[in-house]
Scaffold this motif. Sequence first.
Motif, short mmCIF file in Angstrom:
data_model
loop_
_atom_site.label_atom_id
_atom_site.label_comp_id
_atom_site.label_asym_id
_atom_site.label_seq_id
_atom_site.Cartn_x
_atom_site.Cartn_y
_atom_site.Cartn_z
N ALA A 213 36.43 -83.19 -14.60
CA ALA A 213 36.17 -84.49 -13.97
C ALA A 213 37.46 -84.90 -13.26
CB ALA A 213 35.76 -85.52 -15.01
N ALA A 220 30.32 -86.65 -20.41
CA ALA A 220 29.51 -85.68 -19.68
C ALA A 220 28.46 -85.09 -20.61
CB ALA A 220 30.39 -84.58 -19.11
N TYR A 279 27.02 -86.72 -15.56
CA TYR A 279 28.18 -87.55 -15.89
C TYR A 279 27.70 -88.99 -16.09
CZ TYR A 279 31.17 -83.70 -14.32
OH TYR A 279 31.78 -82.48 -14.18
#
Length: 292
Positions: A213, A220, A279
């Motif tokens: 990320a 996530a 996400y």
Amino acid sequence: AVPRFLGWSGGETETAIERAISEKLLNEAVGEEGFFSKVVSSPEAFSREALSGLYNTYLLIDIDSTLDAGDALRAVLDRGQSVILAGSNDRMRSLAEQFGIRYETAGAASYITFPAESPLHLGGTVPFAGPGYSPSRAGARVYAVFSDDRPAVLSMREGAGQLIVMPFSLVRSSLAAGTTTLYSLLVRSTLLAAVPEREERASVASVQLTVTAETGPVRARIATRLPEGANLLWANRDNTVKNGDVVFDLTADRQAQRIMFVFQSSDRDAAKPPIEVQYECQGAFVSQEKVE
């Protein structure tokens, strides 16, 4: 492919301290992230597990059994899998000689070093405790050399697979050095170098991916659906499984995190399952992409 390794160490003459060192070596080589792995201590258990189809890489360390494992090793090599023979005792050398390996004593050599082009990706030197032997076979690739520049670790094609020989004792060397760290790193690097790039279609399949990320920490969710009737055998992270759906929850960051899992399906032609990456955004998980 995800490393799925079967180890066989020691035997009838192994001492308690040698067994402890061997176990520590293998535990450190697997590391915190782990591989799908199992370690056995008898030829019967090794032959049974080797023929199960669950593994793709096989490591033998200082075995001294009088029973012959050559047929089991040939079977996995013919399937395109990899075998690592690590040890310098009579039994280990006899096994390697069945595959055309020839030996000379390492003489006054006292350490091992790694050519720049070695797939082991290691630097510096590693001391070893004798006896050690320098292996040879036509067409083999040198992964490491002794201090006198003679081969110490060789890799070669055998059948449809890969055979690696390391004719020195990792356990004895660890005892002499007072540490297992150098030798477990060598084992790990050799295992990773030995993992087959491609595997024949089989009932056991593996998946691995990395999650990052770029904006920093964020929750996530990685989701996949296994083929009909498939079973999850192992994963390197906590997960939930329900009706064939497998879900991994984690906190993603800039540093890549690896997810690996192994499953078994009755359909050898089943495609690997697609992976959905989600996400968290404003309290809800939003799908970003599917990885085929």
